[in-house]
Structures are given as C-alpha cells and as structure tokens.
Design a protein around this motif. Structure first.
Motif, short mmCIF file in Angstrom:
data_model
loop_
_atom_site.label_atom_id
_atom_site.label_comp_id
_atom_site.label_asym_id
_atom_site.label_seq_id
_atom_site.Cartn_x
_atom_site.Cartn_y
_atom_site.Cartn_z
N ASP A 6 33.49 31.12 -53.52
CA ASP A 6 33.38 32.49 -54.03
C ASP A 6 32.88 33.48 -52.98
OD1 ASP A 6 30.84 31.51 -53.81
OD2 ASP A 6 30.29 31.81 -55.91
N GLY A 7 32.66 33.00 -51.74
CA GLY A 7 32.21 33.88 -50.67
C GLY A 7 30.70 33.93 -50.54
N PHE A 8 29.98 33.15 -51.34
CA PHE A 8 28.53 33.06 -51.20
C PHE A 8 28.22 31.89 -50.28
CE2 PHE A 8 28.97 35.80 -54.69
CZ PHE A 8 27.78 36.44 -54.92
N TYR A 9 26.98 31.81 -49.81
CA TYR A 9 26.60 30.79 -48.83
C TYR A 9 25.55 29.84 -49.39
CZ TYR A 9 28.76 34.13 -45.64
OH TYR A 9 29.64 34.98 -45.02
N THR A 10 25.54 28.61 -48.88
CA THR A 10 24.49 27.65 -49.18
C THR A 10 23.84 27.25 -47.86
OG1 THR A 10 25.67 26.79 -51.10
CG2 THR A 10 23.95 25.40 -50.18
N LEU A 11 22.54 27.42 -47.80
CA LEU A 11 21.74 27.07 -46.63
C LEU A 11 20.89 25.87 -46.99
CD1 LEU A 11 20.53 27.69 -43.79
CD2 LEU A 11 18.95 29.26 -44.95
N SER A 12 21.15 24.74 -46.34
CA SER A 12 20.37 23.52 -46.57
C SER A 12 19.37 23.37 -45.44
CB SER A 12 21.27 22.29 -46.59
OG SER A 12 22.19 22.38 -47.66
N ILE A 13 18.10 23.29 -45.81
CA ILE A 13 17.05 23.21 -44.78
C ILE A 13 16.18 21.98 -45.04
CG2 ILE A 13 17.00 25.68 -44.32
CD1 ILE A 13 14.51 25.86 -46.11
N GLY A 14 15.59 21.48 -43.97
CA GLY A 14 14.67 20.37 -44.08
C GLY A 14 13.22 20.83 -44.18
N ALA A 15 12.98 22.11 -43.92
CA ALA A 15 11.62 22.64 -43.97
C ALA A 15 11.15 22.76 -45.41
CB ALA A 15 11.58 24.02 -43.29
N ALA A 16 9.89 22.49 -45.60
CA ALA A 16 9.29 22.62 -46.93
C ALA A 16 8.50 23.92 -47.00
CB ALA A 16 8.38 21.43 -47.21
N ALA A 30 19.69 34.31 -42.13
CA ALA A 30 21.11 34.02 -42.35
C ALA A 30 21.86 35.25 -42.86
CB ALA A 30 21.27 32.85 -43.33
N ALA A 31 21.26 35.96 -43.81
CA ALA A 31 21.91 37.14 -44.39
C ALA A 31 22.11 38.23 -43.34
CB ALA A 31 21.10 37.67 -45.57
N GLU A 32 21.14 38.39 -42.45
CA GLU A 32 21.28 39.41 -41.41
C GLU A 32 22.44 39.07 -40.47
OE1 GLU A 32 18.77 41.12 -37.64
OE2 GLU A 32 17.69 40.79 -39.52
N VAL A 33 22.52 37.82 -40.04
CA VAL A 33 23.60 37.42 -39.12
C VAL A 33 24.95 37.50 -39.83
CG1 VAL A 33 24.56 35.50 -37.79
CG2 VAL A 33 22.11 35.96 -37.71
N LEU A 34 25.01 37.06 -41.07
CA LEU A 34 26.28 37.03 -41.81
C LEU A 34 26.60 38.37 -42.47
CD1 LEU A 34 25.80 33.49 -43.34
CD2 LEU A 34 27.47 34.14 -41.58
N GLU A 35 25.74 39.34 -42.28
CA GLU A 35 25.95 40.71 -42.78
C GLU A 35 26.27 40.73 -44.27
OE1 GLU A 35 28.21 43.26 -40.09
OE2 GLU A 35 28.16 41.60 -38.65
N CYS A 36 25.41 40.07 -45.03
CA CYS A 36 25.59 40.03 -46.48
C CYS A 36 24.25 40.26 -47.16
CB CYS A 36 26.19 38.68 -46.91
SG CYS A 36 25.05 37.29 -46.76
N PRO A 37 24.26 40.57 -48.44
CA PRO A 37 22.99 40.72 -49.16
C PRO A 37 22.24 39.39 -49.24
CG PRO A 37 24.84 41.59 -50.45
CD PRO A 37 25.42 40.87 -49.27
N LEU A 38 20.94 39.47 -49.28
CA LEU A 38 20.09 38.28 -49.38
C LEU A 38 20.48 37.43 -50.58
CD1 LEU A 38 17.62 36.67 -48.38
CD2 LEU A 38 16.20 38.20 -49.77
N GLU A 39 20.91 38.07 -51.65
CA GLU A 39 21.29 37.36 -52.88
C GLU A 39 22.50 36.45 -52.68
OE1 GLU A 39 21.30 41.06 -52.99
OE2 GLU A 39 19.14 40.72 -53.04
N ASN A 40 23.23 36.64 -51.59
CA ASN A 40 24.42 35.82 -51.33
C ASN A 40 24.09 34.51 -50.62
OD1 ASN A 40 25.65 38.09 -52.33
ND2 ASN A 40 27.19 38.22 -50.73
#
Length: 182
Positions: A6-16, A30-40
C-alpha cells in the motif's frame, strides 16, 4: 526496512525502546529520508524471534548508532524504489534521476514532475514479475559514541540529631548533543 503493497513502510529494529523513544526517533529518521509522513512508518521493535541482532543501546547510543543504520537503509531502499519507478515509466534509471516527492508520495522523474508513478503502484509492482526487492537490510557500527554529559548539584539541610534530610535546592544541566526530536 521494506515497503508494503500500500506504499507504507515497515521498519524492523533490534533495539529495545527502554524509555529513550528510539522507536519514534528511528521512524522519524526513516520518514525524513523517504520523504513521507511519520505515520507511514510502522516500527517492529525488538523481538528475539524476528528482529535483527542488536548488541545493545549502551549509554543511550541507539540514535547515534542504530539511527545511522536506519538512514543508510532508507537511502538504499529509496534508490531501489526509484529504480523500479524508472522501469515502470519505461526509463533508464542510470540516465534518469528519479526522486520521491514527499508532498504527493509519488516517485517523479524530474523537478517539473512531468512523469510520475504513485508510490503504491511501485510497491504493488514489486510483488510480481520484478527483479528489484523493495527492502533493505543494513548494519552499522561505530568505534565511538559521543557520551551524554550531566551534572547535578543539591543543597540539603540535615538535622544532625534526628538524621532527617531535606533538599533545599536542586539544579541540573544535561548536554544531550544535538536533539533529533525537538
């Protein structure tokens, strides 16, 4: 980091996230680099069954170390999105500079925006008949991590007979470095 259909992103991180706000900060990067809203950006935090390895956020270094990994990862994914966008537009990605338009969510070919393809169309096209996987995995390490500095001073009164103590005044200052989230 991957793009969903749907054009949204999933960021998988190991940090807690231990109260440092790293889920938010890393999603903001990620949102800044991908030029999208934080909600995406959907963040999947530390889960030993599915998360990538993370050695730990010692001295709250998650923003400094993992944040750089997220930035590199988002840049790599952005390049892959633009490459597939060029293919969908019938263009040679080596000759044409595509970029993401943060206002519309489209990948566009030129500053005047004459050729566009919606991000959701690029994401959907990546699922079938395509040789470009719209996902990236990046590791980043650093020999150094700038330490935070903090100082505190307390004025106390102590009743020497009863041992009762009261704080009269307390002042503290923190140098956290450059705030990422103002």
């Amino acid at each position: 980091l991957k793009i969903n259909d749907d054009g949204f992103y999933t960021l998988s991180i190991g940090a807690a996230d231990m109260g440092t706000g790293c889920n938010t900060i890393l999603a903001q990067i990620a949102a800044e680099v991908l030029e999208c809203p934080l909600e995406n950006i959907a963040v999947l935090g530390a889960d030993t069954d599915s998360s990538p390895y993370d050695s730990g956020s010692y001295a709250s270094s998650t923003t400094y170390v993992t944040g750089k990994a997220v930035e590199k990862c988002a840049l790599e994914l952005k390049d892959k999105i633009c490459t597939l966008g060029a293919q969908l537009l019938g263009l040679d990605s080596a000759l044409t500079k595509l970029f993401l338009d943060g206002n519309t969510g489209d990948a566009v070919t030129s500053e005047d925006g004459t050729q566009r393809v919606p991000l959701a169309s690029i994401a959907t096209a990546s699922q079938c008949g395509n040789t470009v996987a719209l996902e990236a995995t990046v590791t980043h390490s650093s020999e150094i991590s700038p330490p935070p500095f903090m100082v505190g001073a307390a004025e106390v009164e102590v009743d020497l007979e009863t041992g009762e103590a009261q704080v009269v005044n307390y002042v503290a200052a923190v140098d956290c470095g450059t705030p990422v989230n103002p």
